[in-house]
Design an enzyme around this catalytic site. Structure first.
Site, short mmCIF file in Angstrom:
data_model
loop_
_atom_site.label_atom_id
_atom_site.label_comp_id
_atom_site.label_asym_id
_atom_site.label_seq_id
_atom_site.Cartn_x
_atom_site.Cartn_y
_atom_site.Cartn_z
N HIS A 1 0.84 -1.20 0.00
CA HIS A 1 0.00 0.00 0.00
C HIS A 1 0.88 1.25 0.00
O HIS A 1 0.64 2.20 -0.76
CB HIS A 1 -0.87 0.06 1.26
N LYS B 1 -18.48 -5.77 7.24
CA LYS B 1 -17.29 -6.63 7.16
C LYS B 1 -16.56 -6.57 8.49
O LYS B 1 -16.33 -5.48 9.02
CB LYS B 1 -16.35 -6.13 6.06
N ARG C 1 -1.85 -5.62 -8.77
CA ARG C 1 -0.78 -6.58 -8.48
C ARG C 1 -0.60 -7.58 -9.62
O ARG C 1 0.50 -7.97 -9.96
CB ARG C 1 -1.11 -7.35 -7.20
N SER D 1 -3.15 -7.66 2.61
CA SER D 1 -3.37 -7.58 4.06
C SER D 1 -3.91 -8.90 4.59
O SER D 1 -3.52 -9.36 5.67
CB SER D 1 -4.37 -6.47 4.39
O1 PNS Z 1 -8.77 -2.60 0.18
P1 PNS Z 1 -10.04 -3.00 -0.48
O2 PNS Z 1 -10.87 -3.86 0.45
O3 PNS Z 1 -9.83 -3.64 -1.83
O4 PNS Z 1 -10.85 -1.65 -0.72
C1 PNS Z 1 -12.07 -1.68 -1.41
C2 PNS Z 1 -12.72 -0.29 -1.41
C3 PNS Z 1 -12.97 0.18 0.03
C4 PNS Z 1 -11.82 0.70 -2.11
C5 PNS Z 1 -14.03 -0.46 -2.22
O5 PNS Z 1 -14.75 -1.54 -1.71
C6 PNS Z 1 -14.88 0.79 -2.20
O6 PNS Z 1 -14.64 1.70 -2.95
N1 PNS Z 1 -15.89 0.80 -1.29
C7 PNS Z 1 -16.77 1.91 -1.10
C8 PNS Z 1 -18.21 1.59 -1.52
C9 PNS Z 1 -18.38 1.82 -3.01
O7 PNS Z 1 -18.20 2.90 -3.52
N2 PNS Z 1 -18.75 0.73 -3.71
C10 PNS Z 1 -18.95 0.73 -5.13
C11 PNS Z 1 -17.67 0.43 -5.89
S1 PNS Z 1 -17.91 0.52 -7.63
#
Ligand code: PNS
Length: 165
Positions: free
Chosen positions: A17, A41, A90, A128
């Site tokens: 990150h 979650k 990645r 993570s």
């Molecule tokens: O580290 P992660 O778990 O891959 O992060 C995912 C995250 C938090 C970036 C993604 O789930 C997100 O943007 N969540 C916010 C809710 C949202 O906007 N959802 C629609 C995505 S198109």
């Protein structure tokens, strides 16, 4: 002012990150690291703890700040006048879902771009979830997270073990 967001769960922040955040900080004038707060979650660290860890490890990046968000990422971007989302890629396996999210986000907000940054090869396997799993079984993954995060991770895993009996 070119402003970008680096969104994620960061549970906890890893060196992978940090690599992406640091490189985003060279591409944009301002970078907001946005910690997703997803009540459905279960996380190892609370949103406040994740934000505190990020604030500490990003302290030497003057154009990087840390914030939390609990709704749509696009709403966060509109509220903060952000027009770019930076995501690390990645491997090809990341691409399908990331592309889907990028296209959904740009369909929700006109002109909101997603910039994909390829993860540095030394972090291409890093997640993570894997760090937590390996550490929970006693594996030494201290080199994969910032120095300040490692003791917090061990302490939290100990606390969880004790709570579970
Ligand atoms: O580290 P992660 O778990 O891959 O992060 C995912 C995250 C938090 C970036 C993604 O789930 C997100 O943007 N969540 C916010 C809710 C949202 O906007 N959802 C629609 C995505 S198109």
């Amino acid at each position: 002012m070119r402003r970008a967001v680096c969104p994620g769960s960061f549970d906890p922040v890893t060196n992978g990150h940090l690599d992406i955040i640091g490189r985003a900080a060279t591409l944009f004038d301002e970078v907001v690291v946005a910690v997703g707060v997803n009540a459905s979650k279960s996380r190892l660290f609370t949103a406040e703890e994740r934000m505190a860890m990020l604030t500490e490890v990003c302290a030497d990046l003057p154009n990087v700040s840390v914030a939390g968000f609990s709704g749509l990422l696009t709403d966060f971007c509109v509220e903060h006048d952000i027009h770019a989302i930076v995501k690390g890629l990645r491997a090809v396996s990341d691409f399908d879902y990331e592309l889907q999210m990028a296209q959904m986000n740009s369909s929700l907000v006109d002109g909101l771009e997603t910039v994909f940054v390829p993860t540095s090869p030394e972090y291409s396997f890093l997640a993570s979830s894997l760090v937590k799993e390996v550490a929970a079984f006693g594996g030494d993954v201290s080199a994969l997270v910032p120095a300040s995060v490692w003791p917090s991770l061990l302490t939290r895993l100990d606390e969880r073990r004790t709570a579970q009996g």
